[in-house]
Motif scaffolding. Structure first.
Motif: not given
Length: 329
Positions: A108-113
């Motif tokens: 989740l933290d690795a995902a950009d918008d």
């Protein structure tokens, strides 16, 4: 623990059939995820052992069992889970694999918008979850360049996908028994970007019952479907060979790992004849004769590295198979 009123961040979709002892450990690793609100949708595809009775006795209210009547199709089982998902993201977990406790949080933290899919690093293990090899995790740029040639994203157990993107892509194709995941990743990439979560966060258990490669003929039939559906897959491979050089070498290595020497030989011969590589013809003959001089893992979709040092703490401390993950009655 109840699901918060705001709903889960992630819906974990876990298909299973007649593997309750493996399932217990996999489900425990999902429920142990840290700093993530989740629901675990366990789709029981007509198990005839005690899987269903065990599931409905679990007291953790994050677990949502769904029973389907023996379809025997893991793609359809996953689609049932996608349809039931209420989280913004869906994570897939096979019933014999396990996760590090921070796997979902890191993804989740690795995902950009703009990202719709996040894959994680994988450690292949033996049946007792002892690490064997670390899969070299490709960068998102490498995935973008080579996904049409071979399935660089890898096992569904390593993948987190936005629910909206999965549904827009119509989920897994139940008509594909072997390449349904690769086909879906190719369709999902049209919805947005891919990201990677490091380090290795998934334990992929390799054993005789999970190498569902099918026959060479079936594999080539499914490759033809992908070639007709995805023009870039067709462009990445020889029309005569059907598969790319990279994919076929990976396939040969998997047949060898499963002890299927004749199938491995057939694939090496296809490589040699279609891509004009005499050494692969020699490899095929050597494999067939039992003179297997190529180390297993020499040809993988992403490359492999032997595991050095102790087992990761999360893998070494995974609960035993058949352990109750959530206080079954």
């Amino acid at each position: 623990m109840t699901t918060p009123a705001s709903g889960p961040d992630v819906s974990v979709v876990l298909p299973t059939r007649n593997r309750r002892t493996y399932l217990a450990r996999s489900l425990a690793s999902a429920l142990a995820q840290e700093e993530v609100r989740l629901e675990a949708i366990v789709v029981d595809d007509g198990s005839t052992d005690d899987t269903w009775d065990w599931l409905i006795r679990l007291v953790d209210r994050r677990v949502r069992p769904i029973r389907i009547e023996g379809i025997g199709n893991v793609a359809e089982a996953r689609n049932r889970g996608i349809a039931a998902a209420t989280g913004e993201w869906v994570a897939f977990l096979d019933d014999d694999d396990v996760w590090a406790p921070d796997k979902l949080r890191r993804q989740l933290d690795a995902a950009d918008d703009g990202d719709v899919l996040v894959y994680a690093g994988v450690i292949e293990t033996d049946e007792a979850l002892r690490p064997v090899v670390e899969i070299v995790t490709p960068t998102p740029a490498e995935v973008g360049q080579r996904l049409a040639a071979t399935n660089l994203v890898g096992t569904p157990s390593a993948v987190l996908v936005r629910t909206e993107a999965l549904r827009a892509a119509d989920g897994f194709d139940p008509g594909l028994a072997i390449l349904a995941d690769w086909d879906l990743w190719l369709r999902v990439r049209k919805q947005g970007g891919f990201a990677a979560a490091m380090p290795h966060l998934v334990g992929y258990r390799v054993h005789g019952r999970n190498l569902h490669l099918g026959s060479v003929r079936r594999m080539l039939d499914e490759l033809r479907v992908l070639r007709s559906r995805h023009p870039d897959v067709a462009a990445a491979s020889s029309a005569k060979a059907i598969g790319s050089l990279e994919f076929l070498r990976w396939l040969a290595s998997r047949y060898r790992r499963a002890g299927r020497r004749l199938d491995a030989c057939r694939v090496y011969l296809r490589i040699g004849l279609c891509y004009r590589r005499p050494r692969d013809v020699a490899r095929g003959i050597a494999v067939l004769l039992g003179r297997d001089f190529i180390p297993l893992g020499a040809y993988s979709t992403t490359g492999k590295a032997g595991v050095s040092g102790p087992s990761p703490s999360w893998l070494a401390s995974a609960p035993a198979d058949s352990a109750d993950p959530a206080g079954g009655a």
